[in-house]
Every structure is written in structure tokens, then in C-alpha cells.
Design an enzyme around this catalytic site. Structure first.
Site, PDB file in Angstrom:
ATOM      1  N   HIS A  20       0.841  -1.204   0.000  1.00  0.00           N
ATOM      2  CA  HIS A  20       0.000   0.000   0.000  1.00  0.00           C
ATOM      3  C   HIS A  20       0.876   1.255   0.000  1.00  0.00           C
ATOM      4  O   HIS A  20       0.600   2.218  -0.715  1.00  0.00           O
ATOM      5  CB  HIS A  20      -0.879   0.044   1.264  1.00  0.00           C
ATOM      6  CG  HIS A  20      -1.968  -0.988   1.320  1.00  0.00           C
ATOM      7  ND1 HIS A  20      -2.126  -1.860   2.379  1.00  0.00           N
ATOM      8  CD2 HIS A  20      -2.977  -1.283   0.461  1.00  0.00           C
ATOM      9  CE1 HIS A  20      -3.171  -2.633   2.171  1.00  0.00           C
ATOM     10  NE2 HIS A  20      -3.709  -2.321   1.007  1.00  0.00           N
ATOM     11  N   LYS A  44     -18.031  -6.486   6.007  1.00  0.00           N
ATOM     12  CA  LYS A  44     -16.780  -7.215   6.243  1.00  0.00           C
ATOM     13  C   LYS A  44     -16.492  -7.273   7.736  1.00  0.00           C
ATOM     14  O   LYS A  44     -16.902  -6.398   8.485  1.00  0.00           O
ATOM     15  CB  LYS A  44     -15.625  -6.501   5.540  1.00  0.00           C
ATOM     16  CG  LYS A  44     -15.631  -6.709   4.049  1.00  0.00           C
ATOM     17  CD  LYS A  44     -14.271  -6.422   3.453  1.00  0.00           C
ATOM     18  CE  LYS A  44     -14.269  -6.744   1.966  1.00  0.00           C
ATOM     19  NZ  LYS A  44     -12.995  -6.449   1.315  1.00  0.00           N
ATOM     20  N   ARG A  96      -2.307  -6.106  -8.491  1.00  0.00           N
ATOM     21  CA  ARG A  96      -1.127  -6.963  -8.358  1.00  0.00           C
ATOM     22  C   ARG A  96      -1.085  -7.989  -9.482  1.00  0.00           C
ATOM     23  O   ARG A  96      -0.216  -7.987 -10.324  1.00  0.00           O
ATOM     24  CB  ARG A  96      -1.115  -7.672  -7.000  1.00  0.00           C
ATOM     25  CG  ARG A  96      -0.785  -6.769  -5.840  1.00  0.00           C
ATOM     26  CD  ARG A  96      -1.249  -7.350  -4.560  1.00  0.00           C
ATOM     27  NE  ARG A  96      -2.661  -7.662  -4.635  1.00  0.00           N
ATOM     28  CZ  ARG A  96      -3.412  -8.041  -3.625  1.00  0.00           C
ATOM     29  NH1 ARG A  96      -2.868  -8.229  -2.459  1.00  0.00           N
ATOM     30  NH2 ARG A  96      -4.691  -8.271  -3.777  1.00  0.00           N
ATOM     31  N   SER A 134      -3.072  -7.940   2.541  1.00  0.00           N
ATOM     32  CA  SER A 134      -3.354  -7.873   3.982  1.00  0.00           C
ATOM     33  C   SER A 134      -3.762  -9.263   4.477  1.00  0.00           C
ATOM     34  O   SER A 134      -3.390  -9.687   5.574  1.00  0.00           O
ATOM     35  CB  SER A 134      -4.470  -6.872   4.270  1.00  0.00           C
ATOM     36  OG  SER A 134      -4.093  -5.593   3.843  1.00  0.00           O
TER      37      SER A 134
HETATM   38  O1  PNS Z   1      -9.424  -3.168   0.307  1.00  0.00           O
HETATM   39  P1  PNS Z   1     -10.749  -3.634  -0.197  1.00  0.00           P
HETATM   40  O2  PNS Z   1     -11.501  -4.385   0.883  1.00  0.00           O
HETATM   41  O3  PNS Z   1     -10.643  -4.421  -1.461  1.00  0.00           O
HETATM   42  O4  PNS Z   1     -11.602  -2.299  -0.537  1.00  0.00           O
HETATM   43  C1  PNS Z   1     -12.902  -2.383  -1.053  1.00  0.00           C
HETATM   44  C2  PNS Z   1     -13.617  -1.031  -0.940  1.00  0.00           C
HETATM   45  C3  PNS Z   1     -13.628  -0.563   0.505  1.00  0.00           C
HETATM   46  C4  PNS Z   1     -12.900   0.003  -1.773  1.00  0.00           C
HETATM   47  C5  PNS Z   1     -15.083  -1.244  -1.466  1.00  0.00           C
HETATM   48  O5  PNS Z   1     -15.660  -2.297  -0.770  1.00  0.00           O
HETATM   49  C6  PNS Z   1     -15.939   0.003  -1.309  1.00  0.00           C
HETATM   50  O6  PNS Z   1     -15.803   0.943  -2.046  1.00  0.00           O
HETATM   51  N1  PNS Z   1     -16.836   0.005  -0.302  1.00  0.00           N
HETATM   52  C7  PNS Z   1     -17.737   1.120  -0.054  1.00  0.00           C
HETATM   53  C8  PNS Z   1     -19.172   0.764  -0.520  1.00  0.00           C
HETATM   54  C9  PNS Z   1     -19.338   1.041  -1.999  1.00  0.00           C
HETATM   55  O7  PNS Z   1     -19.224   2.147  -2.483  1.00  0.00           O
HETATM   56  N2  PNS Z   1     -19.626  -0.044  -2.750  1.00  0.00           N
HETATM   57  C10 PNS Z   1     -19.850   0.064  -4.187  1.00  0.00           C
HETATM   58  C11 PNS Z   1     -18.583  -0.102  -4.978  1.00  0.00           C
HETATM   59  S1  PNS Z   1     -18.454  -1.710  -5.543  1.00  0.00           S
END
Ligand code: PNS
Length: 168
Positions: A20, A44, A96, A134
Site C-alpha cells: 500500500h 466485512k 497486483r 493484507s
Molecule cells: O481493500 P478492499 O476491501 O478491497 O476495498 C474495497 C472497498 C472498501 C474500496 C469497497 O468495498 C468500497 O468501495 N466500499 C464502499 C461501498 C461502496 O461504495 N460499494 C460500491 C462499490 S463496488
């Protein structure tokens, strides 16, 4: 008008890794300001609380050379709404391997459907971090392995505390 190029680097950051941080430094070459936005995602079940994740990011950036260009924040709800509130032009994500692509593609297109404003920008992490996530970091520490050099010191220490592993 805000003429700064701002991006939101969104994620769970559970916890932040050197991958990150590598991506952050690459993005600082493109954007004026970066907001690291930790999702408070009720769907989550993170290992670290939101506060712990924010604290670990702040600790990892303690000696960063450009602290004034980075903000650490959290958000609830839709990412595109948060991005709009921040006046950011883009959502930043790391890629990645091919295995990341399907999920990222789906997310980028859904975000575009929800809002035409931000573009999603993908940057590649440096090759030395390509296998780090992670999830795998947590798995290794829980099983008693060391992740020195793959995550900031504060993160490794906190992981060992969380899994009650002796640091000796
Ligand atoms: O590190 P991650 O868990 O892959 O991040 C995912 C994240 C947090 C970017 C995604 O779950 C997110 O944007 N969550 C907020 C809810 C949202 O806007 N969802 C619609 C987009 S798919």
C-alpha cells in the site's frame, strides 16, 4: 475552483502493508493530494477496528517525506459519494495480479454506473510487493511466521499482539 489534483485511495487497509505504501508513493508523483480512505464496511469483519486501522496508517506515515499531501480518513456508505464530497477526481486502487482484475473491474464499472464523476485509476505495486496482501500477511502472522520487511514495524507489532504471539 479547486485546481488541486486529488485522489481517494480507498480500501479496508486491514492492515496497511508496504505494498500500500509503495502505491501511495507512486501516486504522489501524479496527484497533488491523496486521501487514504478506510472503509467502515459493515459487510466485512476486519481483524482491526476502524480506529486501529487508522492509527496503524498514521504510525506508518510518521516519517513520510510529504505528510502535508496525505490525509488519512474513513468513510461510510458509497465510495463515490465520499469521493464527490472530497472534491477528488479519481479513485485509486492497486493491481497486483490477474486474479485482482475481475473484482476490480466489477467495482470500477459499478462505481461508474453510480457516478460519472470520478475515474478509477489502477497503479501496479512494485514487483517486490506483488505477492503481498493484507489477508496473507494476517495468515502468516497467525500461524507464527514473521513478516518483517513486508509491513511497517508498527503493523507487525500490532499483529503479534492481536494474535498473542511472543515477540522474542
Ligand atoms: O481493500 P478492499 O476491501 O478491497 O476495498 C474495497 C472497498 C472498501 C474500496 C469497497 O468495498 C468500497 O468501495 N466500499 C464502499 C461501498 C461502496 O461504495 N460499494 C460500491 C462499490 S463496488
Amino acid at each position: 475552483m479547486n485546481d488541486k489534483r486529488i485522489t481517494v485511495y480507498a480500501g479496508s487497509f486491514d492492515p496497511i502493508t508496504n505494498g500500500h505504501l509503495d502505491l501511495l508513493d507512486r501516486a504522489l508523483k501524479i496527484f497533488d493530494n491523496i486521501i487514504i480512505a478506510v472503509a467502515e464496511n459493515p459487510a466485512k469483519q476486519p481483524l482491526f477496528t476502524l480506529e486501529e486501522r487508522l492509527d496503524l496508517i498514521r504510525a506508518s506515515l510518521k516519517n513520510h517525506q510529504k505528510p502535508d499531501r496525505i490525509r488519512v480518513d474513513s468513510f461510510k456508505g458509497l465510495l463515490v459519494d465520499y469521493v464527490e464530497r472530497c472534491g477528488a477526481m479519481a479513485i485509486l486502487r492497486g493491481l497486483r495480479a490477474v486474479s485482482d482484475f475481475e473484482y476490480e473491474f466489477q467495482m470500477a464499472l459499478m462505481n461508474r454506473k453510480l457516478s460519472r464523476t470520478p475515474e478509477t485509476l489502477y497503479l501496479m505495486t512494485g514487483a517486490r510487493w506483488i505477492y503481498i496482501s493484507s489477508r496473507i500477511i494476517k495468515e502468516v502472522v497467525q500461524a507464527g511466521g514473521r513478516v518483517t520487511g513486508l509491513v511497517p514495524e508498527a503493523v507487525e507489532k500490532k499483529l503479534r499482539e492481536k494474535f498473542e504471539i511472543d515477540s522474542a
